[in-house]
Motif scaffolding. Structure first.
Motif, PDB file in Angstrom:
ATOM      1  N   ALA A 233      43.507  37.593  47.983  1.00 15.18           N
ATOM      2  CA  ALA A 233      43.993  36.375  48.627  1.00 15.18           C
ATOM      3  C   ALA A 233      45.061  35.663  47.801  1.00 15.18           C
ATOM      4  O   ALA A 233      45.711  34.733  48.279  1.00 15.18           O
ATOM      5  CB  ALA A 233      42.833  35.416  48.888  1.00 15.18           C
ATOM      6  N   VAL A 234      45.269  36.093  46.561  1.00 20.76           N
ATOM      7  CA  VAL A 234      46.205  35.415  45.658  1.00 20.76           C
ATOM      8  C   VAL A 234      47.633  35.811  46.002  1.00 20.76           C
ATOM      9  O   VAL A 234      47.963  36.980  46.114  1.00 20.76           O
ATOM     10  CB  VAL A 234      45.896  35.753  44.181  1.00 20.76           C
ATOM     11  CG1 VAL A 234      46.943  35.147  43.253  1.00 20.76           C
ATOM     12  CG2 VAL A 234      44.509  35.251  43.806  1.00 20.76           C
ATOM     13  N   ARG A 235      48.476  34.796  46.182  1.00 17.47           N
ATOM     14  CA  ARG A 235      49.906  35.014  46.461  1.00 17.47           C
ATOM     15  C   ARG A 235      50.757  34.893  45.211  1.00 17.47           C
ATOM     16  O   ARG A 235      51.820  35.478  45.115  1.00 17.47           O
ATOM     17  CB  ARG A 235      50.404  33.989  47.482  1.00 17.47           C
ATOM     18  CG  ARG A 235      49.777  34.188  48.835  1.00 17.47           C
ATOM     19  CD  ARG A 235      50.456  33.374  49.856  1.00 17.47           C
ATOM     20  NE  ARG A 235      51.777  33.981  50.083  1.00 17.47           N
ATOM     21  CZ  ARG A 235      52.699  33.465  50.865  1.00 17.47           C
ATOM     22  NH1 ARG A 235      52.482  32.347  51.485  1.00 17.47           N
ATOM     23  NH2 ARG A 235      53.851  34.061  51.040  1.00 17.47           N
ATOM     24  N   GLY A 236      50.309  34.060  44.262  1.00 14.34           N
ATOM     25  CA  GLY A 236      51.111  33.862  43.069  1.00 14.34           C
ATOM     26  C   GLY A 236      50.279  33.504  41.861  1.00 14.34           C
ATOM     27  O   GLY A 236      49.244  32.847  41.968  1.00 14.34           O
ATOM     28  N   PHE A 237      50.720  33.979  40.711  1.00 17.50           N
ATOM     29  CA  PHE A 237      50.083  33.693  39.420  1.00 17.50           C
ATOM     30  C   PHE A 237      51.207  33.354  38.463  1.00 17.50           C
ATOM     31  O   PHE A 237      52.129  34.158  38.269  1.00 17.50           O
ATOM     32  CB  PHE A 237      49.309  34.927  38.945  1.00 17.50           C
ATOM     33  CG  PHE A 237      48.666  34.771  37.597  1.00 17.50           C
ATOM     34  CD1 PHE A 237      47.405  34.206  37.483  1.00 17.50           C
ATOM     35  CD2 PHE A 237      49.310  35.200  36.446  1.00 17.50           C
ATOM     36  CE1 PHE A 237      46.797  34.073  36.244  1.00 17.50           C
ATOM     37  CE2 PHE A 237      48.722  35.067  35.195  1.00 17.50           C
ATOM     38  CZ  PHE A 237      47.462  34.503  35.093  1.00 17.50           C
ATOM     39  N   TYR A 238      51.162  32.162  37.864  1.00 24.02           N
ATOM     40  CA  TYR A 238      52.267  31.698  37.026  1.00 24.02           C
ATOM     41  C   TYR A 238      51.733  31.051  35.765  1.00 24.02           C
ATOM     42  O   TYR A 238      50.851  30.196  35.821  1.00 24.02           O
ATOM     43  CB  TYR A 238      53.122  30.706  37.823  1.00 24.02           C
ATOM     44  CG  TYR A 238      54.283  30.115  37.056  1.00 24.02           C
ATOM     45  CD1 TYR A 238      55.245  30.921  36.449  1.00 24.02           C
ATOM     46  CD2 TYR A 238      54.437  28.742  36.944  1.00 24.02           C
ATOM     47  CE1 TYR A 238      56.300  30.379  35.755  1.00 24.02           C
ATOM     48  CE2 TYR A 238      55.505  28.180  36.260  1.00 24.02           C
ATOM     49  CZ  TYR A 238      56.437  29.011  35.658  1.00 24.02           C
ATOM     50  OH  TYR A 238      57.491  28.474  34.971  1.00 24.02           O
ATOM     51  N   ASP A 239      52.257  31.473  34.622  1.00 20.62           N
ATOM     52  CA  ASP A 239      51.940  30.852  33.337  1.00 20.62           C
ATOM     53  C   ASP A 239      53.225  30.210  32.827  1.00 20.62           C
ATOM     54  O   ASP A 239      54.094  30.891  32.278  1.00 20.62           O
ATOM     55  CB  ASP A 239      51.422  31.898  32.349  1.00 20.62           C
ATOM     56  CG  ASP A 239      51.020  31.286  31.009  1.00 20.62           C
ATOM     57  OD1 ASP A 239      51.371  30.120  30.727  1.00 20.62           O
ATOM     58  OD2 ASP A 239      50.348  31.992  30.234  1.00 20.62           O
ATOM     59  N   PRO A 240      53.376  28.886  33.047  1.00 23.23           N
ATOM     60  CA  PRO A 240      54.640  28.231  32.672  1.00 23.23           C
ATOM     61  C   PRO A 240      54.879  28.169  31.166  1.00 23.23           C
ATOM     62  O   PRO A 240      56.017  27.988  30.741  1.00 23.23           O
ATOM     63  CB  PRO A 240      54.510  26.827  33.273  1.00 23.23           C
ATOM     64  CG  PRO A 240      53.064  26.623  33.494  1.00 23.23           C
ATOM     65  CD  PRO A 240      52.442  27.965  33.686  1.00 23.23           C
ATOM     66  N   SER A 241      53.847  28.347  30.354  1.00 23.26           N
ATOM     67  CA  SER A 241      54.045  28.254  28.907  1.00 23.26           C
ATOM     68  C   SER A 241      54.929  29.378  28.380  1.00 23.26           C
ATOM     69  O   SER A 241      55.581  29.220  27.346  1.00 23.26           O
ATOM     70  CB  SER A 241      52.696  28.265  28.180  1.00 23.26           C
ATOM     71  OG  SER A 241      52.087  29.533  28.286  1.00 23.26           O
ATOM     72  N   VAL A 242      54.955  30.501  29.091  1.00 24.24           N
ATOM     73  CA  VAL A 242      55.791  31.637  28.678  1.00 24.24           C
ATOM     74  C   VAL A 242      56.689  32.112  29.813  1.00 24.24           C
ATOM     75  O   VAL A 242      57.280  33.186  29.737  1.00 24.24           O
ATOM     76  CB  VAL A 242      54.925  32.813  28.158  1.00 24.24           C
ATOM     77  CG1 VAL A 242      54.257  32.445  26.852  1.00 24.24           C
ATOM     78  CG2 VAL A 242      53.912  33.234  29.194  1.00 24.24           C
ATOM     79  N   ASN A 243      56.749  31.316  30.878  1.00 16.86           N
ATOM     80  CA  ASN A 243      57.577  31.628  32.056  1.00 16.86           C
ATOM     81  C   ASN A 243      57.256  33.017  32.611  1.00 16.86           C
ATOM     82  O   ASN A 243      58.151  33.813  32.880  1.00 16.86           O
ATOM     83  CB  ASN A 243      59.058  31.490  31.729  1.00 16.86           C
ATOM     84  CG  ASN A 243      59.890  31.322  32.980  1.00 16.86           C
ATOM     85  OD1 ASN A 243      59.392  30.879  34.008  1.00 16.86           O
ATOM     86  ND2 ASN A 243      61.153  31.687  32.907  1.00 16.86           N
TER      87      ASN A 243
END
Length: 175
Positions: free
Chosen positions: A100-110
């Motif tokens: 069901a996941v559309r996106g996974f984002y870790d902004p600390s390392v872009n």
């Protein structure tokens, strides 16, 4: 071009979901390292998603959660994860399958992953080797009647000097 019978697209999606699964499993075991934190976007109506009716009403299509400071009981399985989060000071438990996941984002390392998610929520019926006689309901008959009606012919206004009109989609949105 030749038909992709191996389905590399599906294999790549599964591999990338494996990256997310491995990262979440490590975080469940040891906690978030350094400044890492995650924005996870998922379809709330996808099969297997379990959220409260309150959240489903507020986010009928998709929702983004943040795993950073205030989350608890993160548990990861082969097929998904569950986590406790607070929404407007109300604790909630969410169960989210990886499918069901559309996106996974870790902004600390872009670092960002985007996934294709099947949006059809049709539950497949078990296959039977014996054909069943199925009667059509009124709604099925109505749908068939509408589908069988001929479409209205398109009109070409260029003869009248009007030409094509461009209409903004905003004209049809509820305000």
């Amino acid at each position: 071009m030749a038909e992709d019978q191996i389905r590399y697209d599906i294999l790549a999606q599964e591999a990338l979901r494996g990256v997310m699964r491995k990262v979440l499993a490590e975080v469940a075991r040891t906690g978030l390292p350094g400044n890492h934190h995650f924005f996870i976007t998922f379809l709330t109506g996808a099969p297997g998603v379990r959220v409260s009716s309150r959240l489903r009403e507020r986010y009928p299509e998709q929702m983004t959660i943040v795993l950073q400071f205030q989350y608890w009981d993160l548990k990861v399985t082969e097929t998904g994860f569950e986590v406790g989060l607070s929404f407007a000071d109300v604790p909630e438990k969410l169960e989210i399958p990886f499918s069901a996941v559309r996106g996974f984002y870790d902004p600390s390392v872009n670092f960002e992953l985007e996934f294709d998610v099947k949006t059809d929520t049709v539950v497949e019926e078990p296959v039977s080797l014996v054909p069943e006689k199925k009667t059509k309901t009124k709604s099925e008959k109505a749908k068939k009647a509408v589908a069988e009606q001929p479409a209205e012919p398109a009109t070409d206004d260029s003869e009248n000097g009007k030409g094509a009109q461009v209409v903004s989609l905003d004209a049809f949105r509820k305000k």
